[in-house]
Design an enzyme around this catalytic site. Sequence first.
Site, PDB file in Angstrom:
ATOM      1  CE  LYS A  18      -0.922  -0.040   4.980  1.00  0.00           C
ATOM      2  NZ  LYS A  18       0.109   0.711   5.479  1.00  0.00           N
ATOM      3  NE  ARG A  93      -1.414   0.842  12.024  1.00  0.00           N
ATOM      4  CZ  ARG A  93      -0.520   1.018  10.861  1.00  0.00           C
ATOM      5  NH1 ARG A  93      -0.822   2.055  10.201  1.00  0.00           N
ATOM      6  NH2 ARG A  93       0.565   0.345  10.511  1.00  0.00           N
ATOM      7  NE  ARG A 132       8.772  -2.975   4.796  1.00  0.00           N
ATOM      8  CZ  ARG A 132       7.616  -2.810   5.284  1.00  0.00           C
ATOM      9  NH1 ARG A 132       6.647  -2.279   4.345  1.00  0.00           N
ATOM     10  NH2 ARG A 132       7.213  -3.169   6.520  1.00  0.00           N
ATOM     11  NE  ARG A 138       9.247  -0.315   8.695  1.00  0.00           N
ATOM     12  CZ  ARG A 138       7.781  -0.183   8.071  1.00  0.00           C
ATOM     13  NH1 ARG A 138       7.465   0.256   6.892  1.00  0.00           N
ATOM     14  NH2 ARG A 138       6.948  -0.485   8.925  1.00  0.00           N
ATOM     15  NE  ARG A 149       4.512  -3.583  11.431  1.00  0.00           N
ATOM     16  CZ  ARG A 149       5.400  -3.842  10.331  1.00  0.00           C
ATOM     17  NH1 ARG A 149       6.514  -4.692  10.847  1.00  0.00           N
ATOM     18  NH2 ARG A 149       5.312  -3.407   9.366  1.00  0.00           N
TER      19      ARG A 149
HETATM   20  P1  ADP Z   1       2.951  -1.033   8.498  1.00  0.00           P
HETATM   21  O1  ADP Z   1       1.432  -0.806   7.774  1.00  0.00           O
HETATM   22  O2  ADP Z   1       3.822  -2.056   7.881  1.00  0.00           O
HETATM   23  O3  ADP Z   1       2.913  -1.666   9.875  1.00  0.00           O
HETATM   24  P2  ADP Z   1       3.408   1.681   8.881  1.00  0.00           P
HETATM   25  O4  ADP Z   1       4.687   2.333   8.165  1.00  0.00           O
HETATM   26  O5  ADP Z   1       2.035   2.093   8.377  1.00  0.00           O
HETATM   27  O6  ADP Z   1       3.587   0.257   8.690  1.00  0.00           O
HETATM   28  O7  ADP Z   1       3.356   1.982  10.561  1.00  0.00           O
HETATM   29  C1  ADP Z   1       4.569   1.665  11.229  1.00  0.00           C
HETATM   30  C2  ADP Z   1       3.982   1.875  12.695  1.00  0.00           C
HETATM   31  O8  ADP Z   1       3.806   3.331  12.919  1.00  0.00           O
HETATM   32  C3  ADP Z   1       2.936   1.201  13.147  1.00  0.00           C
HETATM   33  O9  ADP Z   1       3.078  -0.203  13.505  1.00  0.00           O
HETATM   34  C4  ADP Z   1       2.370   1.902  14.410  1.00  0.00           C
HETATM   35  O10 ADP Z   1       3.422   1.814  15.580  1.00  0.00           O
HETATM   36  C5  ADP Z   1       2.710   3.588  13.965  1.00  0.00           C
HETATM   37  N1  ADP Z   1       1.435   3.884  13.050  1.00  0.00           N
HETATM   38  C6  ADP Z   1       1.404   4.432  11.806  1.00  0.00           C
HETATM   39  N2  ADP Z   1       0.381   4.843  11.693  1.00  0.00           N
HETATM   40  C7  ADP Z   1      -0.526   4.688  12.758  1.00  0.00           C
HETATM   41  C8  ADP Z   1      -1.693   4.933  13.147  1.00  0.00           C
HETATM   42  N3  ADP Z   1      -2.591   5.416  12.133  1.00  0.00           N
HETATM   43  N4  ADP Z   1      -2.290   4.745  14.460  1.00  0.00           N
HETATM   44  C9  ADP Z   1      -1.348   4.447  15.265  1.00  0.00           C
HETATM   45  N5  ADP Z   1      -0.144   3.976  15.083  1.00  0.00           N
HETATM   46  C10 ADP Z   1       0.384   4.189  13.844  1.00  0.00           C
END
Ligand code: ADP
Length: 201
Positions: A18, A93, A132, A138, A149
């Site tokens: 995404k 989320r 990745r 990461r 996650r």
């Molecule tokens: P992924 O979708 O691979 O988990 P993201 O880059 O979207 O990776 O998010 C990485 C981390 O950032 C999440 O695991 C969380 O800790 C935090 N995070 C990102 N977006 C949100 C959100 N909308 N609400 C709460 N935490 C978030």
Amino acid sequence: MTDQTARLLIVGPQGSGKGTQGVRIAEAFGIPAISTGDMFRAAVAAGTDLGNQVKTLIEAGNLVPDELTSAVVADRLAQEDAADGFLLDGYPRNLGQVADLDAFLEARGEKIDAVIELNVPREESIARLTQRAQEQGRTDDTEEVIANRLGIYERETAPILGVYRERGAVDTIDGVGSLDEITERIVAALEQRGLTRRALA
Ligand code: ADP
């Protein structure tokens, strides 16, 4: 200012691609791609107050509290470049964040035009995440944190699709194929809604 808006969400499990597709779609429609994950990682890297607040949560794969996340997003959406549209990646989320986003948009007389749901089989997304992890290193791409996650995605994030589906806003896209094929599928679905990609200058 254009007369057309494109306020988009892209939703899919970790490893669905995404982030990559979000950037491509945002470019096609001439809107900013706003990734909460990228914003949080940038804050951690820069050592800001926000970064210090979220670092441990991100490393464990846990969600940042809604209040903080929604405030960060509201600030970003209030910026000029998001006036006519935006693509949000990674937000909302959970259902609480949907309510926060609804309230923010309603106060501005705006609404989400489309929600792109990117579908990939679990084995495929795990394979992509493993790759990745090797390529990007990461800190939240370890096996244990990935499992956390994905679990949070299934429990808390997938249910938001039901809300948007009731509003008729969801386009479900097959996320298996080449990057270009998937981008074209998404663009085609958005065009069906009457959203047009930005004419190339
Ligand atoms: P992924 O979708 O691979 O988990 P993201 O880059 O979207 O990776 O998010 C990485 C981390 O950032 C999440 O695991 C969380 O800790 C935090 N995070 C990102 N977006 C949100 C959100 N909308 N609400 C709460 N935490 C978030």
